[in-house]
Design an enzyme around this catalytic site. Sequence first.
Site, PDB file in Angstrom:
ATOM      1  CG  ASP A 147      -9.543   2.982   1.158  1.00  0.00           C
ATOM      2  OD1 ASP A 147      -8.905   2.970   0.334  1.00  0.00           O
ATOM      3  OD2 ASP A 147      -9.117   3.157   2.528  1.00  0.00           O
TER       4      ASP A 147
ATOM      5  CG  ASP B  39      -1.748   1.083   1.275  1.00  0.00           C
ATOM      6  OD1 ASP B  39      -1.714   2.007   0.259  1.00  0.00           O
ATOM      7  OD2 ASP B  39      -2.578   1.267   2.308  1.00  0.00           O
TER       8      ASP B  39
ATOM      9  N   GLY C 227      -5.006   3.580  -8.033  1.00  0.00           N
ATOM     10  CA  GLY C 227      -5.237   3.894  -9.483  1.00  0.00           C
ATOM     11  C   GLY C 227      -4.445   5.025  -9.839  1.00  0.00           C
TER      12      GLY C 227
END
Length: 655
Positions: A468, A405, A447
């Site tokens: 999210d 992440d 993205g």
Amino acid sequence: MSVRRVFASFCVLLFVGGSFAASNSGGKVWLSDLDLSKTQQGWGEPRKNLSVEGNPLKIAGRTFERGLGTHADSLLCIELNGGSSRFHAMVGVDDEAGTRGSVEFRILADGKQIYKSGLIRSNDPAKEVDVDVAGVQMLVLTVDSGNDMNYDHADWADAYFTVTGTAPKTVDAPREEAVILTPKPSPKPRINSARVFGVRPDSPVLYTIAASGQRPLWFNAENLPAGLSLDRATGRITGQLRRPGEHRITLVATNDLGETRKELRLVVGDTIALTPPMGWNSWNCWGCAVDDRKIRDAADSMVKSGLIHHGWQYVNIDDCWMVRRNSDDATVGGPTRDEAGRILTNKRFPDMKGLTDYVHSLGLKVGTYISPGPWTCAGYEGSWQHEQADAQRFAEWGFDYLKYDWCGYGSIVRQPDLEQMQEPYLFMRMCLTRTNRDIVYSLCQYGMGDVWKWGAQVGGNCWRTTGDITDSWGSMSGIGFAQAELAPYASPGHWNDPDMLVVGMVGWGPSLRDSRLTPNEQYTHISLWCLLCSPLLIGCDLTRLDDFTMNLLTNDEILEVNQDPLGEQAHRVTQDNYREVWTKRMEDGSTAVGLFNRDEVPQTVTAKWSDLHVSGKLRVRDLWRQQDMGVFEGAFGVEVPRHGVVLVRLFPAAQ
Ligand code: GAL
């Protein structure tokens, strides 16, 4: 006290104060004076007299004192009870969104559309809305994102009702009864695992045959290559394969009621995750309130509930298992690494190897999470400058899945160019490859830089395409329906990931609630994610699964759409008046078709053969009901409820 009496006292009070809007200025009641928390929206929180980001409301340079600042897809229901005569507003995209917003405002009065703005873009001047609402009981205000919900900051500015009677009141959106559409799985054996499975040479193999049916079930695997062995009672295939190649194995499951067989194509090569990963992740449920016990409970429940028999297999720990920087909380604070630089867990995870061994012992796989930055989103230790050591540690612990992440990496490069965006992902790819373990590599960077165009090149098995998700219609539908352009980028081993599922009890921890998606919205969510070949990661508390949620997650004909070996992501073929038809070609030549209704009222949705590129007489099977609807030629139409779906599969009529 009755509602009527409460309302009467309310009127008297306000009248005595001389400030009740209906008593002067022609009965004006500002929308922003109502309870705006009933607004559902795709991102952020609804704001009174401010934009969604908390700035003064401003559309194309014009500032407004009052109004509702929201974000598409947005929905607000207002009970008028015949008490208002007009509704007025100035609508548009808020200037804070820059230049890329595009939305459509609509108003429905008792189910009939009475206003539609058409597409409004950033910097378009505010449009005036002035509609007759005399006699209307229920008014619905929506803002739709169209095909892309990015930057869709929407303002209902200067919005007020002209009130002649009962004051308007915002209410929760309607919620239909939760109807279980699917018959219970048959007690006869049925093998539900995907037809294809990829492993890398020399990596340890763990493949659990997923099969439903009355227990005890006995398994067999014909043509199992040397190097692999099967546990006949559990259906677990383990071992190792040295040489690249393809093996066709016949899986067999038998119980007192019969026998079933299914071919499995085992591909030993470079690519894993040949079908989208299916499992559970701790984030949407527990957030940072996650610990060893909760992971074990999730794993136990995946088995006990029977989810494992339908192909669910990964149990993934998200953020917050590491040590938190500068924390006074003894359960998460402390040194972040040992002297050798090896990452340490926090005290809520006292024995990571013990935990992963436990999950594996159930025939499941286990995943972890970290950031390429110095810390994660929640402020826990990241992999920055320890990438190889961390990859090694993850492999030693026995992890099978890594979500990587971006988050804290934003402090390393603030405005990354494409190469800088790719760099940390490529680097971790290299580190993972060195470990000789099949670790599904999930890129999470929301993205950025159109990751779908290069996620496969940097070695990702899946990549988040959005921010999210949350459990609102605006968020789920805004994200899901925006995936249409991304279809060309999905293929076996490489999946677009529109984020995890928000059905069941969610809440981002520690306290949980039932998903705010209505039952039909939940059918839409699962149907769309299956059509999209999305990784399916359940986000709810598995220890508290109700029958409706179980039904959503265990319909094998639905899951087969997701797990089809062709791996072709669905395309949207038509979109008109809030009705959408999506189609997905399946390996056996059949076609899965989703008929969606994004409207506030039921609508008939029709799929025409010419749009689907199919022809002739076709047998239409309703996959949620697992029922044939008959043979159709030319088109198939059906009434679809508000925010709902009918998911069908078309087979040649004779089949
Ligand atoms: C976000 C990510 C979420 C979750 C969270 C943990 O960046 O998109 O899915 O992992 O971090 O802090």
